[in-house]
Motif scaffolding. Structure first.
Motif, mmCIF file in Angstrom:
data_model
loop_
_atom_site.group_PDB
_atom_site.id
_atom_site.type_symbol
_atom_site.label_atom_id
_atom_site.label_comp_id
_atom_site.label_asym_id
_atom_site.label_seq_id
_atom_site.Cartn_x
_atom_site.Cartn_y
_atom_site.Cartn_z
ATOM 1 N N ALA A 74 52.473 22.065 33.734
ATOM 2 C CA ALA A 74 53.698 22.238 34.525
ATOM 3 C C ALA A 74 53.434 21.848 35.980
ATOM 4 O O ALA A 74 54.238 21.152 36.601
ATOM 5 C CB ALA A 74 54.195 23.677 34.422
ATOM 6 N N THR A 79 56.155 16.290 31.253
ATOM 7 C CA THR A 79 57.493 16.448 30.699
ATOM 8 C C THR A 79 57.409 17.205 29.377
ATOM 9 O O THR A 79 56.341 17.270 28.748
ATOM 10 C CB THR A 79 58.157 15.084 30.444
ATOM 11 O OG1 THR A 79 57.433 14.413 29.402
ATOM 12 C CG2 THR A 79 58.202 14.243 31.715
ATOM 13 N N THR A 80 58.536 17.735 28.971
ATOM 14 C CA THR A 80 58.601 18.396 27.669
ATOM 15 C C THR A 80 58.223 17.418 26.568
ATOM 16 O O THR A 80 57.488 17.772 25.644
ATOM 17 C CB THR A 80 60.014 18.976 27.448
ATOM 18 O OG1 THR A 80 60.266 19.959 28.468
ATOM 19 C CG2 THR A 80 60.152 19.621 26.085
ATOM 20 N N ASP A 110 57.614 26.199 28.437
ATOM 21 C CA ASP A 110 58.966 26.507 28.910
ATOM 22 C C ASP A 110 58.940 27.594 29.988
ATOM 23 O O ASP A 110 59.729 27.566 30.928
ATOM 24 C CB ASP A 110 59.863 26.940 27.751
ATOM 25 C CG ASP A 110 60.284 25.776 26.869
ATOM 26 O OD1 ASP A 110 60.093 24.604 27.257
ATOM 27 O OD2 ASP A 110 60.801 26.052 25.758
ATOM 28 N N LYS A 113 57.209 25.689 33.286
ATOM 29 C CA LYS A 113 57.817 24.499 33.887
ATOM 30 C C LYS A 113 58.918 24.900 34.866
ATOM 31 O O LYS A 113 59.564 25.945 34.702
ATOM 32 C CB LYS A 113 58.338 23.532 32.829
ATOM 33 C CG LYS A 113 59.599 23.976 32.127
ATOM 34 C CD LYS A 113 60.023 22.966 31.061
ATOM 35 C CE LYS A 113 61.283 23.455 30.369
ATOM 36 N NZ LYS A 113 61.661 22.590 29.262
ATOM 37 N N PRO A 114 59.135 24.074 35.876
ATOM 38 C CA PRO A 114 60.196 24.379 36.844
ATOM 39 C C PRO A 114 61.559 24.401 36.149
ATOM 40 O O PRO A 114 61.784 23.663 35.182
ATOM 41 C CB PRO A 114 60.127 23.220 37.839
ATOM 42 C CG PRO A 114 58.806 22.578 37.613
ATOM 43 C CD PRO A 114 58.403 22.861 36.196
ATOM 44 N N ALA A 115 62.416 25.250 36.637
ATOM 45 C CA ALA A 115 63.764 25.328 36.070
ATOM 46 C C ALA A 115 64.497 24.009 36.308
ATOM 47 O O ALA A 115 64.339 23.374 37.337
ATOM 48 C CB ALA A 115 64.543 26.480 36.705
ATOM 49 N N ALA A 116 65.255 23.612 35.313
ATOM 50 C CA ALA A 116 65.980 22.333 35.408
ATOM 51 C C ALA A 116 67.160 22.414 36.355
ATOM 52 O O ALA A 116 67.691 23.375 36.689
ATOM 53 C CB ALA A 116 66.450 21.907 34.018
#
Length: 116
Positions: A74, A79-80, A110, A113-116
């Motif tokens: 992250a 990327t996912t 999830d 990782k930074p919030a979308a």
């Protein structure tokens, strides 16, 4: 196998390693240096190496490894899709039991990782 929070898990592991840093400092420092050397950019960049480390951690069924490597991924901007493809390779190599830990890695990434 279900972890409520990978953020909490990595914090707990870090805290639980503190006594070892005091009683076997050479071992712990050596392990830390080995990790830095292994992940340093070279022919492969750090993110690619962390994707490999995550796949190996999943295949080894190591919850702590999942936590620390998804946290690093992250931070490195993975990327996912990149994480999921690495997990696909781990599942290919390890089958059904590894798929269960890959699901944990999805949860962990999830969480970090930074919030979308």
């Amino acid at each position: 196998m279900t972890i409520a929070s990978y953020k909490q898990l990595t914090q707990d592991i870090s805290s639980n390693l503190m006594p070892l840093r005091k009683t076997v400092p050479g071992v712990m420092a050596g392990f830390g240096e080995m990790g830095k050397a292994a992940i340093a950019d070279g022919a492969l960049d750090a993110k690619t190496k962390e994707l490999i480390a995550l796949a190996v951690g999943v295949a080894a069924r190591c919850e702590g490894c999942i936590g620390f490597h998804t946290k690093a991924l992250a931070r490195l901007g993975a990327t996912t899709a990149e994480v999921h493809e690495a997990l696909g390779v781990a599942i290919y190599m390890g089958g059904g039991p590894v798929a269960m830990y890959a699901a944990s890695a999805v949860q962990a990434f999830d969480e970090f990782k930074p919030a979308a």
